[in-house]
Design a protein around this motif. Structure first.
Motif, PDB file in Angstrom:
ATOM      1  N   LYS A 186      -2.003   9.495   1.902  1.00  0.00           N
ATOM      2  CA  LYS A 186      -1.962  10.703   2.733  1.00  0.00           C
ATOM      3  C   LYS A 186      -2.383  11.903   1.898  1.00  0.00           C
ATOM      4  O   LYS A 186      -3.179  12.732   2.351  1.00  0.00           O
ATOM      5  CB  LYS A 186      -0.556  10.887   3.283  1.00  0.00           C
ATOM      6  CG  LYS A 186      -0.437  12.023   4.283  1.00  0.00           C
ATOM      7  CD  LYS A 186       0.947  12.076   4.916  1.00  0.00           C
ATOM      8  CE  LYS A 186       1.973  12.649   3.985  1.00  0.00           C
ATOM      9  NZ  LYS A 186       3.306  12.785   4.565  1.00  0.00           N
ATOM     10  N   ASN A 187      -1.871  12.004   0.674  1.00  0.00           N
ATOM     11  CA  ASN A 187      -2.207  13.148  -0.182  1.00  0.00           C
ATOM     12  C   ASN A 187      -3.669  13.116  -0.605  1.00  0.00           C
ATOM     13  O   ASN A 187      -4.307  14.161  -0.731  1.00  0.00           O
ATOM     14  CB  ASN A 187      -1.294  13.183  -1.414  1.00  0.00           C
ATOM     15  CG  ASN A 187       0.057  13.807  -1.084  1.00  0.00           C
ATOM     16  OD1 ASN A 187       0.227  14.390  -0.015  1.00  0.00           O
ATOM     17  ND2 ASN A 187       1.004  13.675  -1.982  1.00  0.00           N
ATOM     18  N   LEU A 239      -5.532  14.407   2.327  1.00  0.00           N
ATOM     19  CA  LEU A 239      -5.364  15.862   2.431  1.00  0.00           C
ATOM     20  C   LEU A 239      -6.184  16.578   1.371  1.00  0.00           C
ATOM     21  O   LEU A 239      -6.774  17.628   1.631  1.00  0.00           O
ATOM     22  CB  LEU A 239      -3.882  16.234   2.289  1.00  0.00           C
ATOM     23  CG  LEU A 239      -3.008  15.925   3.508  1.00  0.00           C
ATOM     24  CD1 LEU A 239      -1.553  16.231   3.206  1.00  0.00           C
ATOM     25  CD2 LEU A 239      -3.459  16.721   4.724  1.00  0.00           C
ATOM     26  N   MET A 285       0.828  -1.187   0.000  1.00  0.00           N
ATOM     27  CA  MET A 285       0.000   0.000   0.000  1.00  0.00           C
ATOM     28  C   MET A 285       0.877   1.258   0.000  1.00  0.00           C
ATOM     29  O   MET A 285       1.817   1.354   0.734  1.00  0.00           O
ATOM     30  CB  MET A 285      -0.820  -0.062   1.279  1.00  0.00           C
ATOM     31  CG  MET A 285      -2.126   0.648   1.291  1.00  0.00           C
ATOM     32  SD  MET A 285      -3.241   0.423  -0.027  1.00  0.00           S
ATOM     33  CE  MET A 285      -4.668   1.082   0.730  1.00  0.00           C
ATOM     34  N   ASN A 286       0.620   2.240  -0.823  1.00  0.00           N
ATOM     35  CA  ASN A 286       1.424   3.446  -0.937  1.00  0.00           C
ATOM     36  C   ASN A 286       0.877   4.479   0.052  1.00  0.00           C
ATOM     37  O   ASN A 286      -0.106   5.148  -0.202  1.00  0.00           O
ATOM     38  CB  ASN A 286       1.354   3.959  -2.373  1.00  0.00           C
ATOM     39  CG  ASN A 286       2.355   5.047  -2.597  1.00  0.00           C
ATOM     40  OD1 ASN A 286       2.715   5.766  -1.668  1.00  0.00           O
ATOM     41  ND2 ASN A 286       2.816   5.174  -3.813  1.00  0.00           N
ATOM     42  N   PHE A 287       1.571   4.616   1.186  1.00  0.00           N
ATOM     43  CA  PHE A 287       1.053   5.492   2.230  1.00  0.00           C
ATOM     44  C   PHE A 287       1.105   6.962   1.846  1.00  0.00           C
ATOM     45  O   PHE A 287       0.296   7.754   2.283  1.00  0.00           O
ATOM     46  CB  PHE A 287       1.828   5.265   3.543  1.00  0.00           C
ATOM     47  CG  PHE A 287       1.592   3.882   4.109  1.00  0.00           C
ATOM     48  CD1 PHE A 287       2.649   3.026   4.328  1.00  0.00           C
ATOM     49  CD2 PHE A 287       0.307   3.432   4.407  1.00  0.00           C
ATOM     50  CE1 PHE A 287       2.442   1.752   4.827  1.00  0.00           C
ATOM     51  CE2 PHE A 287       0.101   2.165   4.905  1.00  0.00           C
ATOM     52  CZ  PHE A 287       1.174   1.312   5.119  1.00  0.00           C
ATOM     53  N   ARG A 288       2.128   7.331   1.033  1.00  0.00           N
ATOM     54  CA  ARG A 288       2.230   8.739   0.621  1.00  0.00           C
ATOM     55  C   ARG A 288       1.036   9.143  -0.222  1.00  0.00           C
ATOM     56  O   ARG A 288       0.483  10.210  -0.053  1.00  0.00           O
ATOM     57  CB  ARG A 288       3.494   8.964  -0.193  1.00  0.00           C
ATOM     58  CG  ARG A 288       4.687   9.202   0.669  1.00  0.00           C
ATOM     59  CD  ARG A 288       5.686  10.107  -0.028  1.00  0.00           C
ATOM     60  NE  ARG A 288       6.932  10.028   0.742  1.00  0.00           N
ATOM     61  CZ  ARG A 288       7.903   9.179   0.518  1.00  0.00           C
ATOM     62  NH1 ARG A 288       7.829   8.317  -0.466  1.00  0.00           N
ATOM     63  NH2 ARG A 288       8.981   9.156   1.272  1.00  0.00           N
TER      64      ARG A 288
END
Lengths: 277, 135
Positions: free
Chosen positions: B7-8, B11, B1-4
């Protein structure tokens, strides 16, 4: 190795074994114990390895800690299946690859691609070129991602503050509206206010219509022998009764001033009527 | 899973939500300001109307003043009826003089009396005026 009977002792001499990497900060040195008194000394290029691992495991490099399979799986309580026929188990603190047919306990976890076992010893895993390229582009994206994140946070804060300020102002305006209603003795709801004001305006409008009609009727120029017999005014109608033979002429004149006017003959008198709406 | 990426995305959703909140609050403030403006306008209109067409004291005083001087001279207008029932004020006049008739009618028309009924009959003697107003 003679004289090395424990992992602790092996760790003590790892810097000597890997002396060309020991002074270089970009390498991390790990020592691991295999089976039959075999010890593994590994120098890991930290930056390169963490990038590669990120692309396959998705673990953020900040959270990554180097370990060896031996340390990680050293105290396995349940076997891990690595292929259809083989599993990893921990025997006296040493990880071993064992045929599943020999296990009395069914392996519960699946391990896919993390450790490749070859002839009973463990080896580090490798990445193919496609994943390697993906990791390199991820590093470039991370800076842009931080800028985007910071911008989004700033915008969110600005909009939230704006929203709160607007609500506060609206509350002030609401209080002002209540004050005005009190000052002008208006009802509390908009609907009631509209009703009261429109009724009052309706009164003014009708009275103005009455006056306009009466002025027009009363100021009619009459010829000799003509006379106003009666004027009858109510809130729905203004009527004038004139003794005249000039019905059409007077009707045209009144229509020009007042719009809709009707006439009716009553003996020798003509009655002209204007409706008040 | 790509946490970045997650997160974006979160946001971005937060920013979208904040934008909707700011926009909605702007519309809310605008509607409140419109209500304020409308209330002020209506208040002024209502005040003017109350002081003119809905002023009971004014209406009664006006009729009393109008009829006060009648019957004091020769060929003067005479009050034949004067009755106050609740808010309905009824006055009957007999006016002999056509100039006085014009003057009285002009006074009635130029006032803010709320006329319910005004009957004028012309005969050989003069004019019979029947006026009914709501105070």
């Amino acid at each position: 190795m003679p004289g090395v009977k424990s992992l602790f002792r092996a760790q003590k001499i790892s810097n000597a074994i890997l002396e060309e990497f020991a002074g270089d900060e970009s390498y991390a040195i790990k020592t691991s114990k295999g089976g039959d008194g075999v010890y593994f000394f590994i120098a890991i290029d930290a930056a390169y390895t963490t990038k590669k691992l990120f692309s396959t495991l998705g673990v953020d490099v900040q959270n990554f800690e180097f370990t060896t399979a031996q340390e990680f799986f050293g105290e396995l309580e349940t076997p891990i299946l690595i292929s259809e026929n083989y599993a990893i188990v921990s025997i006296e603190g040493v990880i071993e690859k064992v045929p599943t047919a020999y296990l009395s306990q069914t392996p519960t976890d699946n391990l896919n691609g993390f450790v490749l076992s070859n002839n009973g010893s463990f080896t580090t895993f490798g990445l193919n070129d496609k994943n390697a390229k993906k990791v390199e582009s991820q590093a470039d994206d991370s800076v842009a991602s931080k800028v985007v994140a910071a911008s989004l946070v700033a915008l969110s804060l600005a909009w939230l503050v704006e929203g709160v300020v607007n609500l506060k102002r609206a509350s002030g305006v609401g209080a002002k509206v209540a004050e005005l209603r009190e000052e002008y003795k208006l009802p509390q709801t908009t609907l009631e206010i509209d009703n009261v004001v429109s009724k009052a305006k309706s009164v003014e409008d009708k009275q103005n219509q009455i006056r306009k009609a009466l002025k027009a009727l009363n100021n009619l120029p009459l010829n000799e022998g003509e006379s106003v017999e009666a004027i009858k005014i109510s809130i729905s109608e203004v009527a004038i009764s004139i003794k005249t033979g000039r019905e059409e002429q007077i009707l045209a004149s009144l229509k020009k001033q007042l719009g809709s006017v009707s006439s009716a003959k009553e003996g020798d008198k003509i009655s002209f009527r204007v409706a008040i709406k | 899973m790509n946490f970045r990426v997650d997160k974006n995305i979160l946001l971005a959703l937060l920013a979208a939500g904040a934008f909707i909140f700011a926009f909605a609050s702007e519309l809310f403030l605008e509607s409140k300001n419109e209500t304020l403006l409308k209330t002020n306008t209506q208040g002024i209109e209502y005040k003017i109307l109350k002081e003119s067409w809905l002023n009971k004291e004014y209406s009664k005083n006006y009729i009393d003043t109008l009829t006060a001087q009648m019957g004091k001279g020769y060929f003067s207008a005479v009050v034949t009826k004067k009755e106050l029932k609740g808010d309905i004020y009824t006055v009957g006049l007999m006016i002999l003089n056509s100039d006085e008739f014009d003057a009285i009618i002009r006074q009635i028309l130029n006032s803010n009396l709320k006329i319910n009924k005004l009957d004028i009959v012309s005969n050989d003697v003069g004019y019979l005026v029947d006026l009914e107003v709501t105070l």
